[in-house]
Scaffold this active site. Structure first.
Site: not given
Length: 363
Positions: A291, A322
């Protein structure tokens, strides 16, 4: 798909492992797209959902005369009233802290609508076209407005299970609400997609400009509509001239004209996990190790919380970006299927426990 579930051992955890293990959503495959998290992030911000959903907006007046907006997804077909019945579960969707309703969040709402849920999007004060009737916005981890919205949903659908899903930085609001409310949250279960667990660290570390600048511009565009009202409490020139999300957050909530406060004091009241030990609702957090917004797992994932609390479950995948979690075929995001499977498994587990203990179903 090389996912790992990190949690405290319990009967609920075993049931969840079995249910998610049977889910086709978690089966991986050879595909290069999941290895490019920044491109996923850009695609997720720009790609609209298919088909475009029909939304019915409802404005909810709060105790201080402020307004939040509840957007009920009634499908791409214009069928007023939604796809669920009287006792269908209500799914509360919470966008990121900038109020950006992404195509992914809308896609999750449509998938839930197809499965018989009643999805509704919670829009904070001044976000996504919601009128700002008071010179006050909602701080990062202040769950007051969300609490009033949940109370209203419970009164409107008294026989339905109430569930909640948050996306990205919007998880700070949901996690703060669950910790502050404890056993009085009125929610049956919750899930967080790519949550931000440590708010202050996240603002101070900064994000990739590819993600920060679009959100910063989105926030400034919304705030500029209320420049006259907000000028009474904040320095609008400084606010609209902010060059980072931290600078904007600090100007908006710390350097106010009436009640200025320090950056440290602000986060003492708004850290998402400040009352995490009090949470009493199962929460599934879907996170990816790559992420680019949350940051490296070593410093951004509170692993000890998942090892010690029986209510927090971390589903960790090596690739997913993400809020992306891409996959081939229809749906594009396997996390949506995992979340809906999680809610189904939770309802099944609770029904089994009620029958085993002979408990009456709550009215």
């Amino acid at each position: 798909g090389h996912c790992r579930l990190l949690c405290k051992p319990s009967a609920l955890a075993q049931h969840l492992v079995r249910s998610l293990g049977r889910s086709a959503a978690l089966r991986g495959g050879r595909w290069l797209w999941p290895c490019w998290p920044r491109l996923q992030m850009l695609w997720q911000l720009l790609q609209p959902p298919e088909p475009e959903p029909v939304v019915a907006r409802e404005l909810l007046q709060l105790s201080d005369a402020g307004l939040v907006a509840l957007d009920w997804l009634v499908g791409p077909w214009g069928a007023a009233g939604g796809g669920g019945g009287v006792s269908s579960p209500v799914l509360l969707l919470i966008p990121n802290a900038a109020g950006k309703v992404t195509g992914g969040l809308l896609q999750l709402g449509l998938r839930a609508l197809e499965r018989g849920f009643i999805p509704v999007i919670f829009n904070r004060r001044g976000h996504n076209g919601c009128p700002l009737t008071t010179p006050r916005l909602q701080p990062f981890g202040d769950p007051g407005d969300l609490r009033e919205a949940v109370t209203y949903l419970r009164c409107r659908h008294p026989c339905a299970s109430l569930l909640a899903v948050s996306e990205g930085s919007g998880s700070g609001l949901l996690l703060a609400y669950l910790g502050e409310s404890g056993s009085s949250s009125r929610l049956a279960a919750a899930a967080c997609l790519s949550p931000i667990f440590r708010g202050r660290d996240w603002f101070e570390a900064r994000m990739p400009w590819l993600y920060e600048w679009p959100l910063l511009l989105h926030l400034k565009q919304g705030l500029s509509r209320y420049a006259g009202a907000l000028a009474e409490v904040v320095d609008m020139d400084r606010l609209l001239g902010s060059r980072s999300l931290r600078e904007l957050e600090e100007t908006l909530f710390c350097r106010t004209r009436s009640r200025p406060t320090s950056w440290e004091s602000y986060w003492e009241r708004n850290e998402p996990l400040r009352d995490a030990d009090e949470a009493a609702v199962p929460v599934l957090c879907l996170c990816s190790a790559d992420d680019p917004v949350r940051g490296p797992p070593a410093r951004s994932l509170p692993r000890e919380l998942f090892r010690s609390s029986p209510y927090f479950f971390l589903l960790l995948t090596p690739h997913g970006g993400h809020c992306g979690f891409p996959r081939r075929g229809p749906g594009r995001c396997w996390a949506h299927e995992a979340v809906l499977e999680y809610f189904r498994a939770m309802a099944e587990f609770l029904r089994t426990e009620e029958r085993r203990k002979g408990l009456p179903r709550p009215r």
